[in-house]
Design a protein around this motif. Structure first.
Motif, PDB file in Angstrom:
ATOM      1  N   ILE A   1     -11.387  -1.571   1.238  1.00  0.00           N
ATOM      2  CA  ILE A   1     -10.277  -0.929   0.516  1.00  0.00           C
ATOM      3  C   ILE A   1     -10.590   0.551   0.301  1.00  0.00           C
ATOM      4  CG2 ILE A   1      -9.086  -0.832  -1.714  1.00  0.00           C
ATOM      5  CD1 ILE A   1      -9.313  -3.947  -1.723  1.00  0.00           C
ATOM      6  N   LEU A   2     -11.819   0.861  -0.101  1.00  0.00           N
ATOM      7  CA  LEU A   2     -12.205   2.259  -0.290  1.00  0.00           C
ATOM      8  C   LEU A   2     -12.110   3.043   1.022  1.00  0.00           C
ATOM      9  CD1 LEU A   2     -15.321   2.080  -2.662  1.00  0.00           C
ATOM     10  CD2 LEU A   2     -13.015   2.855  -3.221  1.00  0.00           C
ATOM     11  N   ILE A   3     -12.560   2.443   2.107  1.00  0.00           N
ATOM     12  CA  ILE A   3     -12.480   3.107   3.417  1.00  0.00           C
ATOM     13  C   ILE A   3     -11.027   3.348   3.795  1.00  0.00           C
ATOM     14  CG2 ILE A   3     -12.891   2.781   5.900  1.00  0.00           C
ATOM     15  CD1 ILE A   3     -15.545   1.333   5.039  1.00  0.00           C
ATOM     16  N   ASN A   4     -10.175   2.363   3.524  1.00  0.00           N
ATOM     17  CA  ASN A   4      -8.747   2.514   3.810  1.00  0.00           C
ATOM     18  C   ASN A   4      -8.145   3.664   3.009  1.00  0.00           C
ATOM     19  OD1 ASN A   4      -5.772   1.985   3.548  1.00  0.00           O
ATOM     20  ND2 ASN A   4      -6.311   0.336   4.958  1.00  0.00           N
ATOM     21  N   ILE A   5      -8.499   3.758   1.728  1.00  0.00           N
ATOM     22  CA  ILE A   5      -8.001   4.849   0.888  1.00  0.00           C
ATOM     23  C   ILE A   5      -8.513   6.188   1.410  1.00  0.00           C
ATOM     24  CG2 ILE A   5      -8.133   5.888  -1.424  1.00  0.00           C
ATOM     25  CD1 ILE A   5      -8.162   2.989  -2.532  1.00  0.00           C
ATOM     26  N   LYS A   6      -9.788   6.225   1.790  1.00  0.00           N
ATOM     27  CA  LYS A   6     -10.376   7.467   2.307  1.00  0.00           C
ATOM     28  C   LYS A   6      -9.648   7.918   3.572  1.00  0.00           C
ATOM     29  CE  LYS A   6     -14.625   9.410   4.040  1.00  0.00           C
ATOM     30  NZ  LYS A   6     -15.248   9.286   5.301  1.00  0.00           N
ATOM     31  N   ASP A   7      -9.385   6.974   4.468  1.00  0.00           N
ATOM     32  CA  ASP A   7      -8.778   7.303   5.762  1.00  0.00           C
ATOM     33  C   ASP A   7      -7.278   7.540   5.697  1.00  0.00           C
ATOM     34  OD1 ASP A   7     -11.298   7.027   6.847  1.00  0.00           O
ATOM     35  OD2 ASP A   7     -10.917   5.037   7.709  1.00  0.00           O
ATOM     36  N   ASN A   8      -6.578   6.798   4.832  1.00  0.00           N
ATOM     37  CA  ASN A   8      -5.113   6.808   4.842  1.00  0.00           C
ATOM     38  C   ASN A   8      -4.465   7.284   3.553  1.00  0.00           C
ATOM     39  OD1 ASN A   8      -5.123   5.518   7.463  1.00  0.00           O
ATOM     40  ND2 ASN A   8      -5.729   3.663   6.382  1.00  0.00           N
ATOM     41  N   GLY A   9      -5.252   7.492   2.513  1.00  0.00           N
ATOM     42  CA  GLY A   9      -4.670   7.834   1.215  1.00  0.00           C
ATOM     43  C   GLY A   9      -4.009   6.609   0.595  1.00  0.00           C
ATOM     44  N   LEU A  10      -3.255   6.840  -0.455  1.00  0.00           N
ATOM     45  CA  LEU A  10      -2.556   5.765  -1.151  1.00  0.00           C
ATOM     46  C   LEU A  10      -1.057   5.941  -0.991  1.00  0.00           C
ATOM     47  CD1 LEU A  10      -4.652   5.742  -4.426  1.00  0.00           C
ATOM     48  CD2 LEU A  10      -4.428   3.833  -2.847  1.00  0.00           C
ATOM     49  N   SER A  11      -0.346   4.835  -0.968  1.00  0.00           N
ATOM     50  CA  SER A  11       1.116   4.914  -0.968  1.00  0.00           C
ATOM     51  C   SER A  11       1.567   5.307  -2.371  1.00  0.00           C
ATOM     52  CB  SER A  11       1.726   3.574  -0.572  1.00  0.00           C
ATOM     53  OG  SER A  11       1.555   2.635  -1.616  1.00  0.00           O
ATOM     54  N   ASP A  12       2.854   5.505  -2.546  1.00  0.00           N
ATOM     55  CA  ASP A  12       3.373   5.928  -3.842  1.00  0.00           C
ATOM     56  C   ASP A  12       3.063   4.936  -4.955  1.00  0.00           C
ATOM     57  OD1 ASP A  12       4.379   8.225  -2.760  1.00  0.00           O
ATOM     58  OD2 ASP A  12       6.355   7.365  -2.382  1.00  0.00           O
ATOM     59  N   ASN A  13       3.011   3.650  -4.637  1.00  0.00           N
ATOM     60  CA  ASN A  13       2.832   2.631  -5.673  1.00  0.00           C
ATOM     61  C   ASN A  13       1.383   2.230  -5.895  1.00  0.00           C
ATOM     62  OD1 ASN A  13       5.603   2.443  -6.140  1.00  0.00           O
ATOM     63  ND2 ASN A  13       5.860   1.007  -4.447  1.00  0.00           N
ATOM     64  N   ASN A  14       0.563   2.232  -4.847  1.00  0.00           N
ATOM     65  CA  ASN A  14      -0.792   1.715  -4.971  1.00  0.00           C
ATOM     66  C   ASN A  14      -1.674   2.608  -5.848  1.00  0.00           C
ATOM     67  OD1 ASN A  14      -0.141   0.779  -1.797  1.00  0.00           O
ATOM     68  ND2 ASN A  14      -1.015  -0.758  -3.149  1.00  0.00           N
ATOM     69  N   HIS A  15      -2.522   1.966  -6.614  1.00  0.00           N
ATOM     70  CA  HIS A  15      -3.551   2.645  -7.385  1.00  0.00           C
ATOM     71  C   HIS A  15      -4.644   1.635  -7.680  1.00  0.00           C
ATOM     72  CE1 HIS A  15      -0.411   1.179 -10.090  1.00  0.00           C
ATOM     73  NE2 HIS A  15      -1.341   1.034 -11.034  1.00  0.00           N
ATOM     74  N   LEU A  16      -5.865   2.122  -7.766  1.00  0.00           N
ATOM     75  CA  LEU A  16      -7.005   1.235  -7.890  1.00  0.00           C
ATOM     76  C   LEU A  16      -7.727   1.489  -9.208  1.00  0.00           C
ATOM     77  CD1 LEU A  16      -8.411  -0.883  -6.069  1.00  0.00           C
ATOM     78  CD2 LEU A  16      -9.923   0.937  -5.299  1.00  0.00           C
ATOM     79  N   TYR A  17      -7.904   0.425  -9.989  1.00  0.00           N
ATOM     80  CA  TYR A  17      -8.700   0.454 -11.208  1.00  0.00           C
ATOM     81  C   TYR A  17     -10.063  -0.137 -10.877  1.00  0.00           C
ATOM     82  CZ  TYR A  17      -4.427   1.242 -13.905  1.00  0.00           C
ATOM     83  OH  TYR A  17      -3.275   1.766 -14.417  1.00  0.00           O
ATOM     84  N   ILE A  18     -11.115   0.598 -11.206  1.00  0.00           N
ATOM     85  CA  ILE A  18     -12.476   0.134 -10.939  1.00  0.00           C
ATOM     86  C   ILE A  18     -13.236   0.142 -12.260  1.00  0.00           C
ATOM     87  CG2 ILE A  18     -14.609   0.539  -9.664  1.00  0.00           C
ATOM     88  CD1 ILE A  18     -12.837   2.209  -7.671  1.00  0.00           C
ATOM     89  N   THR A  19     -13.703  -1.026 -12.682  1.00  0.00           N
ATOM     90  CA  THR A  19     -14.480  -1.142 -13.915  1.00  0.00           C
ATOM     91  C   THR A  19     -15.945  -1.322 -13.523  1.00  0.00           C
ATOM     92  OG1 THR A  19     -12.603  -2.138 -15.053  1.00  0.00           O
ATOM     93  CG2 THR A  19     -14.775  -2.441 -16.062  1.00  0.00           C
TER      94      THR A  19
END
Length: 143
Positions: free
Chosen positions: A19-37
């Protein structure tokens, strides 16, 4: 003996890395956001002292709008986030991650066993820390 939990944890961590690699390569769509605890007091987590002071046990970060320089390594990842308009780099070891979720996709995984969370709660009581010192993941559940 087959260590089922260890195998499962390793593969859930691989999902997180992908998921992190996907975000790094493609960014996030308007709705997606990731919470990391994650555990802020983990020996392999690198944070500025002012963050560790504010969140001595754990904290939740959000990767959504202002995130920069995501680097995914074998044992950790780093990301630069904006705290009160101050760009701050965080290096988080995968062993320190408790959970992650994308509420917009109704997806999340708990990566650590309940014993770790119970230990944190005991430490909170022992040190008389208040809940205001810890960002609770339950505050971010999608209704």
């Amino acid at each position: 003996m087959i260590e089922y939990q260890k195998i499962l944890n390793k593969n859930m961590l691989n999902v997180f890395k992908d998921i992190l690699i996907n975000i790094k390569d493609n960014g996030l769509s308007d709705n997606n956001h990731l919470y990391i605890t994650f555990l802020t007091n983990h020996k392999k987590v690198q944070l500025p002292n002012w963050i560790k002071s504010k969140y001595p046990k754990e904290m939740t970060i959000v990767i959504q709008y202002e995130y920069y320089d995501i680097v995914v390594n074998k044992n950790n990842f780093s990301v630069t986030l904006s705290f009160n308009n101050i760009k701050t780099n965080l290096k988080i070891d995968y062993e320190a991650i408790l959970s992650f979720a994308d509420p917009s996709a109704n997806f999340g995984l708990i990566l650590q066993k309940n014993e770790i969370k119970e230990k944190i709660n005991k430490d909170l009581e022992k040190n008389k820390l208040t809940e205001s010192n810890v960002i609770s993941f339950s505050n971010y559940k999608k209704n």
